[in-house]
Design a protein around this motif. Structure first.
Motif: not given
Length: 156
Positions: A88-107
């Motif tokens: 599930a993709v969680l964010a502070s807004v319900d509609e993300l900008d185009e290509r907003a998921l691109a990047g690095s994640y860690v955990g």
């Protein structure tokens, strides 16, 4: 042997606490990210696996395809076949900008399989570290594998 298990648990716990502030900020479900791939061999101290991913917005009106790789550092022993991970993709807004998921994640990450198995991943990142991939993602896999440690997900 006991010391290395405690060290890996400490590293995984540290990664979980590092992502806690972003978890607190991300409250709205923006969509779902489904990744398929990841066949490979664990290399004892880590692994790198590649995936094909599809994001679908919560409204269902927007979708995007991505490629991704997951690098794990920690205990990773065994062989896995193709797996599917759903976040599930969680964010502070319900509609993300185009290509907003691109990047690095860690955990933190942990998974196991004897024939059929599963796993959990806690990952934060994306645009300005503002995206959380569901705190406990669902992962289905087949093979013989045990992995625990820190994961870095790169989405392109």
């Amino acid at each position: 042997m006991k010391k290395s298990g405690f060290a890996l648990a400490a590293v995984a716990a540290s990664a979980l606490f590092a992502v806690t502030p972003a978890l607190a900020q991300a409250k709205l479900r923006a969509g779902t990210l489904t990744c398929t791939g990841g066949a490979g061999v664990g290399l004892v101290l880590g692994s790198q696996k590649t995936y094909s991913c599809k994001y679908v917005s919560a409204s269902g009106r927007h979708s995007e395809t991505y490629s991704a790789s997951i690098n794990k550092i920690g205990l990773d022993i065994g062989v896995t076949d193709k797996s599917t991970i759903v976040w599930a993709v969680l964010a502070s807004v319900d509609e993300l900008d185009e290509r907003a998921l691109a990047g690095s994640y860690v955990g933190a990450t942990a998974d196991a399989a004897i024939g059929i198995g599963g796993g959990a991943n806690v990952l934060v990142g994306g645009s300005n570290n503002s995206v959380v991939l569901q705190p406990l993602s669902v992962q289905g896999q087949t093979g013989l594998n045990l992995a625990v440690g820190v994961a870095e997900l790169t989405i392109r």
